[in-house]
Design a protein around this motif. Sequence first.
Motif, short mmCIF file in Angstrom:
data_model
loop_
_atom_site.label_atom_id
_atom_site.label_comp_id
_atom_site.label_asym_id
_atom_site.label_seq_id
_atom_site.Cartn_x
_atom_site.Cartn_y
_atom_site.Cartn_z
N ASP A 68 0.82 -1.21 0.00
CA ASP A 68 0.00 0.00 0.00
C ASP A 68 0.86 1.26 0.00
O ASP A 68 0.54 2.25 -0.66
CB ASP A 68 -0.90 -0.01 1.23
CG ASP A 68 -1.69 1.27 1.41
OD1 ASP A 68 -2.80 1.36 0.88
OD2 ASP A 68 -1.19 2.18 2.09
N ARG A 87 2.56 1.34 -6.51
CA ARG A 87 2.09 0.62 -5.33
C ARG A 87 0.68 0.11 -5.59
O ARG A 87 0.06 0.44 -6.62
CB ARG A 87 2.11 1.53 -4.12
CG ARG A 87 1.20 2.75 -4.24
CD ARG A 87 1.21 3.58 -2.98
NE ARG A 87 0.46 4.83 -3.11
CZ ARG A 87 0.03 5.53 -2.10
NH1 ARG A 87 0.26 5.12 -0.86
NH2 ARG A 87 -0.62 6.66 -2.27
N TYR A 89 -2.39 0.80 -3.76
CA TYR A 89 -2.94 1.68 -2.74
C TYR A 89 -4.35 1.22 -2.36
O TYR A 89 -5.22 1.09 -3.24
CB TYR A 89 -2.95 3.09 -3.30
CG TYR A 89 -3.40 4.20 -2.41
CD1 TYR A 89 -3.01 4.29 -1.08
CD2 TYR A 89 -4.20 5.23 -2.92
CE1 TYR A 89 -3.42 5.34 -0.28
CE2 TYR A 89 -4.60 6.30 -2.15
CZ TYR A 89 -4.21 6.34 -0.82
OH TYR A 89 -4.61 7.40 -0.03
N GLN A 211 1.96 11.68 -2.28
CA GLN A 211 1.81 10.23 -2.32
C GLN A 211 2.94 9.60 -3.14
O GLN A 211 3.54 8.60 -2.74
CB GLN A 211 0.46 9.86 -2.93
CG GLN A 211 -0.74 10.24 -2.08
CD GLN A 211 -2.03 9.72 -2.67
OE1 GLN A 211 -2.07 8.65 -3.29
NE2 GLN A 211 -3.11 10.46 -2.51
N GLU A 216 3.02 10.54 2.18
CA GLU A 216 1.65 10.54 2.67
C GLU A 216 1.60 10.55 4.20
O GLU A 216 0.73 11.17 4.80
CB GLU A 216 0.90 9.31 2.13
CG GLU A 216 -0.59 9.35 2.41
CD GLU A 216 -1.32 8.24 1.68
OE1 GLU A 216 -2.56 8.30 1.63
OE2 GLU A 216 -0.66 7.32 1.17
#
Length: 268
Positions: A68, A87, A89, A211, A216
Amino acid sequence: MINLGKFPVLNVNVAAVDYDYATRAILDAARRGQPFSVSALAVHGVMTGFGDPEHARRLNGLDLVVPDGQPVRWALGWLHGKRLPDRVYGPELTLRVARALAEEGLSVYLYGSQPQVLERFAADLRRRFPGLKIAGMEASKFRRTTPEEQQAIARRIRESGADVVFVGLGCPRQEVWAFEYRELLSRPILAIGAAFDFHAGTLAQAPRAMQNLGLEWLFRLMQEPRRLWRRYVLLNPLFVWNLLLQLTRLRRFQVPFPDGTERQELYG
């Protein structure tokens, strides 16, 4: 579609997969009515397993743990040479799975969070995917459930006819839930945490640039400093330090599994 296998990041096996593979795996299990527990882990999620061998066994007992957080994705590349284009997410995986469910006429059950968040999350899903069937919703009890309550919850979900369950209880409670309910439900469980609040509009997501840079955590720390400072100020450096130990092979991590075995990490 990418599936390069599972590889240990510290003592948690993370799957080097992309969105397409994760979505297809969840949908395949839903069509067959088979158990399939999934969690999307960032640094904090990995560190819950690092600090607790029993919980690491649970994490490694899930069918799929996806990267994630960007640092977890980068770790797969640094440690094992498994470089993913992106990734996986949790909030984005949630939408992709919901879209696929709507296209195939399958349904979802929402478990966790608070009643008002569930209502707003459900409304957002229906707005985005008008064909999506929401079989039921149930808020968290915000405490450990009794065996009798656990059986009752599982029975309600099964009787709803839901094909997939989205769980939002926060890390690590939702991973414990996904592990414990896997056989009770015999259908895919997707532990997605903050996705409930993000899509309900009750919690802001970090800007895309933050991000992509793996920042994040900084955005969330600025939002909730009193609640999250220990998570990020203490655990992030500990993650990096132990990642360096694993990278340089100054430390080899045992990867515990639910069957009681512990296996040495393997390098690709």
